[in-house]
Write a protein that holds these residues in place. Sequence first.
Motif, PDB file in Angstrom:
ATOM      1  N   CYS A 169      -2.399  -0.523  18.645  1.00  0.00           N
ATOM      2  CA  CYS A 169      -2.299  -1.988  18.571  1.00  0.00           C
ATOM      3  C   CYS A 169      -3.222  -2.533  17.493  1.00  0.00           C
ATOM      4  O   CYS A 169      -4.420  -2.727  17.753  1.00  0.00           O
ATOM      5  CB  CYS A 169      -2.678  -2.594  19.917  1.00  0.00           C
ATOM      6  N   THR A 170      -2.695  -2.755  16.280  1.00  0.00           N
ATOM      7  CA  THR A 170      -3.511  -3.314  15.195  1.00  0.00           C
ATOM      8  C   THR A 170      -2.754  -4.448  14.504  1.00  0.00           C
ATOM      9  O   THR A 170      -2.765  -4.558  13.271  1.00  0.00           O
ATOM     10  CB  THR A 170      -3.915  -2.213  14.185  1.00  0.00           C
ATOM     11  N   GLY A 171      -2.063  -5.266  15.283  1.00  0.00           N
ATOM     12  CA  GLY A 171      -1.336  -6.404  14.715  1.00  0.00           C
ATOM     13  C   GLY A 171      -0.231  -5.924  13.789  1.00  0.00           C
ATOM     14  O   GLY A 171       0.549  -5.048  14.142  1.00  0.00           O
ATOM     15  N   TRP A 172      -0.177  -6.511  12.576  1.00  0.00           N
ATOM     16  CA  TRP A 172       0.859  -6.095  11.604  1.00  0.00           C
ATOM     17  C   TRP A 172       0.398  -4.880  10.788  1.00  0.00           C
ATOM     18  O   TRP A 172       1.163  -4.341   9.993  1.00  0.00           O
ATOM     19  CB  TRP A 172       1.158  -7.244  10.629  1.00  0.00           C
ATOM     20  N   GLU A 173      -0.857  -4.491  10.922  1.00  0.00           N
ATOM     21  CA  GLU A 173      -1.423  -3.366  10.146  1.00  0.00           C
ATOM     22  C   GLU A 173      -0.932  -2.043  10.713  1.00  0.00           C
ATOM     23  O   GLU A 173      -0.968  -1.841  11.935  1.00  0.00           O
ATOM     24  CB  GLU A 173      -2.942  -3.365  10.297  1.00  0.00           C
ATOM     25  N   PRO A 174      -0.543  -1.115   9.860  1.00  0.00           N
ATOM     26  CA  PRO A 174      -0.096   0.180  10.373  1.00  0.00           C
ATOM     27  C   PRO A 174      -1.234   0.992  11.001  1.00  0.00           C
ATOM     28  O   PRO A 174      -2.408   0.797  10.687  1.00  0.00           O
ATOM     29  CB  PRO A 174       0.420   0.908   9.137  1.00  0.00           C
TER      30      PRO A 174
END
Length: 375
Positions: A277-282
């Motif tokens: 779970c890192t938002g839109w960051e891969p």
Amino acid sequence: MRKQILFYLLTVICSIQAYGQQEFRPGSLWPDQDGKHINAHGGGILYHGDTYYWFGEFKTEGKAGNKALVGVSCYSSKDLYSWKNEGIALRVENDSTSEITKGCVIERPKVIYNRKTKKFVLWFHLELKGQGYDAARTAVAVSDHPTGPYRYIQSYRPNSKTWPINFDKAWQTKAVKESDLKAHTDPWRKEVAEGLFVRRDFEKGQMSRDMTLFVDDDGKAYHIHAAEENLTLHISELSDDYLSFTGKWATLAPAGHNEAPALVKRNGKYFLITSGCTGWEPNAARSFVSNSIWGPWISLGNPARGNNAERTFESQSTFILPVHGRKDQYIFMADRWVPENAIDGRYIWLPLTFEGDKPVIKWFDQWSLKQLATP
Ligand code: DGJ
């Protein structure tokens, strides 16, 4: 004259390349039959009749384009390379009192077909307008046709007042204090795994953010969703008509912090791919296997291999597509998000293969189904 014929032939060949390209180019612009980049993010695919239907989030330009300003798009294809725009399957509404009013958040739409009712059922993650990601609801719509239009029915916080089937009786009665919910330590994670947030949300219904659907061989359908502040995945059985929940559910990878679930069944085993779970960051993908949909699920680690595997090749899972008529061939579908210009998000489709019982994803600049093992 010769030159003219040659020029004509070249033009024809080039246009076939553009519209009928028989290969996948992960991360490139992917024009539909009208020459426009496909707009179906966080998507999933339904195979029905002899056609694939790809549903996804219709994004618009800029940062604001991450909100649902249009709705859920649908594309169709016979070969998985060339896609026809079938228009908007579910439209957001102008009525400000509607749950799906313009400006809400609609993510990860998935469609399944119900053989008994002959209806197409669309589920998606819904965030109510103006509430950020706090509503954490899942929503359902229905249609007589795969391409829609879908009629919005309602949204849910699933499984209110029911305990998961893999929940100890002793965990049901523990108190929950507001201060218990914030610690982020190892003992706290143990508390989470022992149902801290399940208890918190028992009355209201469990949170449901990133989600996918899965239909088993016996026709039973399941809704897999990130719950408990994205700390734990929940798997919930859907009713026979696929429009609601039966109340049978289980937790999956408790306190493991997974989202973006994608599920496939192979040789009687269930495989799940997720992200952190890192938002839109891969981040690095994860994988799990189980002999039963209800678990226990065993962690198999990151299925991605090679350069940039630790960022899943700059992408995040959205669906696993079994290729129709080709035994043991699967496509790992993922999104390369571009949050500052949502419409420019790219699609990462790669072969999902297995080494024994371990899922493996490797990068290819370009590839085709022909390259995979023979049917
Ligand atoms: C990651 C999720 O997987 C996406 O669907 C989206 O909700 C973003 N987070 C929002 O930051």
